[in-house]
Design an enzyme around this catalytic site. Structure first.
Site, PDB file in Angstrom:
ATOM      1  N   ASP A  73      57.368   1.164  34.356  1.00  0.00           N
ATOM      2  CA  ASP A  73      57.293   2.653  34.899  1.00  0.00           C
ATOM      3  C   ASP A  73      55.993   3.048  34.505  1.00  0.00           C
ATOM      4  O   ASP A  73      55.062   2.473  33.557  1.00  0.00           O
ATOM      5  CB  ASP A  73      58.266   3.383  34.092  1.00  0.00           C
ATOM      6  N   MET A  74      55.272   3.876  35.264  1.00  0.00           N
ATOM      7  CA  MET A  74      54.066   4.215  35.082  1.00  0.00           C
ATOM      8  C   MET A  74      53.892   4.895  33.765  1.00  0.00           C
ATOM      9  O   MET A  74      52.770   4.601  33.005  1.00  0.00           O
ATOM     10  CB  MET A  74      53.706   5.405  36.038  1.00  0.00           C
TER      11      MET A  74
END
Length: 228
Positions: A73-74
């Site tokens: 995930d970012m």
């Protein structure tokens, strides 16, 4: 190196990919490269042109044949491996499909779980009207399993080791929220006090192990969590 000089609006918040560290490399050879991805950087380019700045794009500028194998995930920091040729990508992708690699994450969660360890087995699916959020759905959700263990008790939080068996989107974040102890700094799933407790998501991919695609040697990499 190309950089983004302006912040970019993205899904209701500002996408401002970090420039330092730019692209920390833990290990590389002729077949693979292992990165320590910083929080706030997309693993792969987003759909819009403004969201293309990513770890994969930065790697492509150095290794023109780099290939994505898995993602973080970012907001999640930590270890991620990419392949440097088609054969390596096929080998690694097969490993991830068969759940052979071992992944361990460190997370700081809000509150104190009643137990010191356990397992969370809750099926997950995308909450389509509220993408990219995921939700627990016992009818349409896909199987997801996470093992967890307390590492350290803190005043209002706990440091937890998370060992996912499956790799569903946002699995660790939703599973800890379902336990009543969301990861602090989580803009999607944290309660108000848990969100206010940190300026970033306190989730870090701390250990990654897999078979080398050429030698078949079992490789293990570690990256200490540096939450700040």
């Amino acid at each position: 190196m190309n950089t983004l000089s302006t912040a970019i609006a993205m899904d209701g918040f500002v996408y401002q990919p970090p420039q330092s560290p730019y692209m920390p490399v833990i290990y590389h050879d002729d077949d693979i490269v292992v990165f320590n991805k910083p929080s706030g950087l997309l693993s792969v380019p987003g759909r819009q042109q403004a969201h293309r700045e990513s770890l994969a794009l930065r790697a492509l500028r150095v290794w023109p044949d780099v290939r994505v194998v898995h993602r973080l995930d970012m907001a999640t920091s930590g270890l991620i491996v990419m392949a440097l040729n088609k054969a390596a990508q096929s080998h690694l992708s097969r490993q991830f499909q068969q759940r052979q690699p071992k992944k361990t994450y460190l997370a700081e969660v809000w509150g104190h779980p009643c137990e010191s360890q356990g397992g969370i087995e809750l099926p997950l699916r995308c909450d389509w009207p509220n993408r990219p959020r995921q939700i627990v759905d016992h009818t349409q959700g896909k199987y997801a399993l996470t093992h967890w263990q307390i590492i350290e008790w803190r005043e209002q939080t706990a440091l937890v080791k998370l060992m996912p068996v499956t790799g569903r989107s946002h699995q660790l974040r939703v599973h800890m929220q379902s336990l009543g102890h969301p990861i602090i700094g989580d803009k999607l799933y944290a309660s108000t006090p848990a969100l206010a407790a940190a300026s970033r998501l306190h989730l870090h991919a701390a250990q990654l192990s897999f078979y080398h695609p050429r030698s078949n040697q079992w490789l293990s990499f570690e990256s200490p969590a540096q939450f700040s």
